[in-house]
Structure formats: structure tokens, C-alpha cells
Design a protein around this motif. Structure first.
Motif, short mmCIF file in Angstrom:
data_model
loop_
_atom_site.label_atom_id
_atom_site.label_comp_id
_atom_site.label_asym_id
_atom_site.label_seq_id
_atom_site.Cartn_x
_atom_site.Cartn_y
_atom_site.Cartn_z
N LEU A 290 0.99 -1.17 -0.08
CA LEU A 290 0.12 -0.04 -0.14
C LEU A 290 0.84 1.36 0.05
O LEU A 290 0.45 2.13 -0.80
N GLN A 291 2.01 1.28 0.85
CA GLN A 291 2.84 2.34 0.71
C GLN A 291 3.51 2.69 -0.39
O GLN A 291 3.53 3.74 -1.03
N THR A 355 -7.26 2.15 4.63
CA THR A 355 -7.38 0.99 3.77
C THR A 355 -7.06 -0.48 4.41
O THR A 355 -8.19 -1.42 4.12
N LEU A 356 -6.13 -0.51 5.44
CA LEU A 356 -6.15 -1.98 6.06
C LEU A 356 -7.23 -1.92 7.00
O LEU A 356 -7.86 -3.29 6.96
N ALA A 357 -7.85 -1.29 7.43
CA ALA A 357 -9.01 -1.40 8.29
C ALA A 357 -10.43 -1.64 7.57
O ALA A 357 -11.15 -2.50 7.97
N GLU A 358 -10.39 -1.08 5.95
CA GLU A 358 -11.39 -1.55 5.37
C GLU A 358 -11.17 -3.06 4.91
O GLU A 358 -12.29 -3.75 4.81
N ARG A 359 -10.17 -3.56 4.61
CA ARG A 359 -9.88 -4.75 4.23
C ARG A 359 -10.01 -5.59 5.27
O ARG A 359 -10.41 -6.93 5.26
N ARG A 360 -9.85 -5.38 6.82
CA ARG A 360 -10.31 -6.00 7.73
C ARG A 360 -11.63 -6.43 7.87
O ARG A 360 -12.06 -7.46 8.21
N ALA A 361 -12.28 -5.12 7.80
CA ALA A 361 -13.85 -5.30 7.74
C ALA A 361 -14.33 -6.23 6.76
O ALA A 361 -15.30 -7.12 6.68
N GLN A 362 -13.72 -6.15 5.44
CA GLN A 362 -14.11 -7.00 4.34
C GLN A 362 -13.86 -8.76 4.64
O GLN A 362 -14.92 -9.56 4.59
N ALA A 363 -12.56 -8.95 5.42
CA ALA A 363 -12.44 -10.23 5.63
C ALA A 363 -13.31 -10.74 6.72
O ALA A 363 -13.66 -11.89 6.85
#
Length: 372
Positions: A290-291, A355-363
Motif C-alpha cells: 500500500l505504501q 485501507t487496511l481497516a477496510e480490508r479487515r472489515a471485508q475479511a
């Protein structure tokens, strides 16, 4: 009830719960659920409200939070993958470029027509060459990035490099044949062509780019095909390098090897899920990728500004500089300053964490959807 429209189901809610239902529907729609999925969730919530005798707020809490959770649980792996991309179909990319070029031709064509007269010939072949080269290179670059994000590496390089080569070749041919000559085209024709292009993009075949066979679980009965597809998704969708993707996949390979040696009969899809589901689960550990992508997205506009800087500075320093030269120089300076300001480490950290928080919610939502 699930086949009805969301608004029809909202009308069936008790009057005091309709505002809650509308907010619930908006939250699900905002997270990417289609109308049929929203209607199904609205129907389930309505049945629960009727059975409990409680209000929607008492039973489910805040509609936005509840709607977000239900959306993640209902989204398919493909919908979750598409949510990572601002544009999910290549035809939308083509339409966007066509619309922008059409508006530019219409705007500049109208301005030139009023300035020089509608029946005059003001457009030169070198301007057409520049338009072909600039549009072709920009479109090819975007297509390269689009298909790379989808994990189609061979297609992305073919369209990217091939499109850039063709665009430059066409521009060179036009420049050589036409040179500095004026095109035999009256000024009134440019805005008409721009309008035709702008409206013409709406007749493109806007169809879903589905891949039902390759994306189906049955297509990955072979473990090597499953590992290859999962690696492809990690590299394309989440931006891992080849070595990083191999390192991330190593535990799964070792686990599958141990299962095979022990004589387990479960299929690889039963054990890990489909490649799309597996990649979503690993997407929560992609901070470095992501970076890199964040930095690339901000340095590229700055590089483009750097390409145009010499010509703008040359016009600004010329003795016969015009107000337009000064205006464009000021715009470029403001753009460069804003871009440099956006490169702050704090902005990068905020983007990565969100973005990582969004991906954690998706998982989490994907796991909840499996359990239902």
C-alpha cells in the motif's frame, strides 16, 4: 419479498422505522450491494422486527453500522475485489477518456472559433499529433494499470506498451506528413466533433466483464492452479512483489503438503476457500505494498508536471509572453505545491491504516457470510 425493489420493502416497514430502513438501505448500497441484495436484507430485517415486536433501532442499533456489517457479509468475493478498484470495467475507462477528450475539443474549439472566426482554418497538424500522442499514451498507461490490478499481467503489458508504441507512431506520421501546416478543417467542425465524441461514448457496450468459469471453485480443483491463481491475485490486486507473494503463500503450501502426506481427502477449495476468498483474507497484511502504490500515485502526477515545466517556463520568460502563459505557470506551481504537500508521511500513514481497516472489515464480513 427479496425479488421486490428496496423502496417497495421500505414502504412495508412500520412508519416509525422507515427512516431507519432508508438509512440502512443507503449504507448497504454505499458499500456495493446491488438492489436485489439490499432488498433481501431489508426483507430479513423486516421479518425480525415483526417477530420481535421491537423497533428497528432497538433491535439492530445504528442503521449505518448495521448496514455496513450486513453489506460485508453479503458481498461476494468478486464484489469485494471490485470495491478495491475505482473503475471495475475497462469500458468505463474508455468512456471516461472519450468524454474528457470530447469536452476538451468542444471547449477549445468553441474558444478558437470565437477568436479566429468559425470559417477560418486555425488547427495545425502538429496539434493533432500532440492530441493523438497524449491521449494514446495516457489511455495505454491507464489500461496497463487497470489490467495489472486485475492480475492480467501479459494483457496489461501488451496493451500498455503496444498502445504507447502505436500512439507515438501515429503522432510521428502525422507530424512528418503535416508538419507546421494548417489542417484543411474549418473551426466550426472542432466543437461538433468534440460533442459527437462526448455523446458517442454513451453508446459503448457497457456490459459486465464476468469470468464465470475461471472464477468458479471447480476451476481450481488442481492445487497448483489454485496456488497460481492466489499468487496472481496477491500480486495484481494487492500489489505484492513476486518474492513477497511467494513468502505469504509459503505457510499455505506447507499446510497443504502436510495434509497431502497425511492422506487427507478434503479439496483445496474446501480447506482454504476459493483463491479470491483466500486473497481477501491475506489482504489485511499488505502495508508495504500500500505504501508503494500510494507513493506511485502521487509521484506520477508530479513527474507529468515536470515534463511540461520547461515549455511553460520558456513561455513565461519570453518577451512576448501572454496572460495565458502566466496563468498556466501559476496553475502548475499550485499543482506542484499541493502534490508535494500530499507527500507528507502523515498522509501516507492515514491512507494505509484506513485501507487496511477496510480490508479487515471485508475479511470479517466474508467469514460471517460463510457462517450464515
Amino acid at each position: 419479498m427479496a425479488s421486490a425493489e428496496p423502496n417497495d420493502i421500505i414502504e412495508l416497514y412500520p412508519e416509525g422505522d422507515r427512516e431507519w430502513a432508508q438509512d440502512f438501505n443507503i449504507a448497504m448500497w454505499w458499500k456495493g450491494l446491488n438492489d436485489s441484495q439490499c432488498a433481501a436484507e431489508l426483507g430479513k430485517a423486516l421479518d425480525a422486527i415483526r417477530d420481535s415486536g421491537q423497533s428497528a433501532e432497538e433491535l439492530f442499533g445504528d442503521p449505518a453500522e448495521f448496514g455496513e456489517g450486513r453489506a460485508y457479509a453479503r458481498l461476494t468475493p468478486q464484489q469485494l475485489a471490485d470495491s478495491e478498484m475505482s473503475i471495475s470495467r475497462s469500458v468505463l475507462l474508455l468512456a471516461g477518456f472519450g468524454l474528457v477528450v470530447g469536452l476538451l475539443c468542444t471547449g477549445f474549439g468553441t474558444w478558437v472559433g470565437f477568436r479566429d472566426g468559425w470559417t477560418s482554418n486555425s488547427w495545425h497538424f502538429w496539434q493533432l499529433a500532440a492530441l493523438c500522442a497524449g491521449t494514446g499514451i495516457a489511455l495505454s498507461g491507464h489500461l496497463w494499470w487497470f489490467y495489472r490490478r486485475k492480475g492480467k499481467f501479459a494483457l496489461s503489458w501488451a496493451l500498455g506498451l503496444g498502445g504507447i508504441a502505436v500512439s507515438i507512431a501515429v503522432a510521428v506520421i502525422i507530424a512528418i506528413l503535416g508538419g507546421e501546416q494548417t489542417m484543411p478543417m474549418p473551426n466550426w467542425l472542432a466543437p461538433i466533433l468534440g460533442l459527437a465524441l462526448g455523446f458517442g461514448v454513451f453508446w459503448l457496450p457497457f456490459k459486465d466483464e464476468t469470468e464465470p468459469v475461471r472464477k468458479g471453485a471447480s476451476a481450481f480443483a488442481d492445487p497448483e492452479a489454485w496456488f497460481a491463481e492466489s499468487t496472481r491475485l496477491l500480486r495484481g490486486r494487492y500489489g505484492l512483489r513476486g518474492q513477497e507473494a511467494a513468502s505469504v503463500m509459503a505457510p499455505a503450501r506447507e499446510h497443504w503438503s502436510n495434509m497431502s502426506m497425511a492422506g487427507e481427502e478434503a479439496s483445496i477449495v474446501e480447506e482454504f476457500g476459493t483463491p479470491g476468498e483466500f486473497a481477501i483474507g491475506l489482504g489485511v497484511n499488505t502495508a508495504k505494498a500500500l505504501q508503494r502504490r500510494w507513493l506511485l500515485r502521487r509521484l506520477l502526477p508530479l513527474a507529468i508536471a515536470g515534463i511540461y515545466t520547461p515549455s511553460i517556463v520558456e513561455g513565461l520568460l519570453a518577451a512576448d509572453r501572454s496572460g495565458w502563459d502566466i496563468f498556466f505557470a501559476v496553475c502548475l506551481l499550485i499543482f506542484a505545491a499541493v502534490t508535494l504537500y500530499e507527500l507528507r508521511p502523515a498522509n501516507r500513514a492515514e491512507y494505509v491504516e484506513s485501507t487496511l481497516a477496510e480490508r479487515r472489515a471485508q475479511a470479517r464480513g466474508l467469514e460471517e457470510g460463510r457462517d450464515e
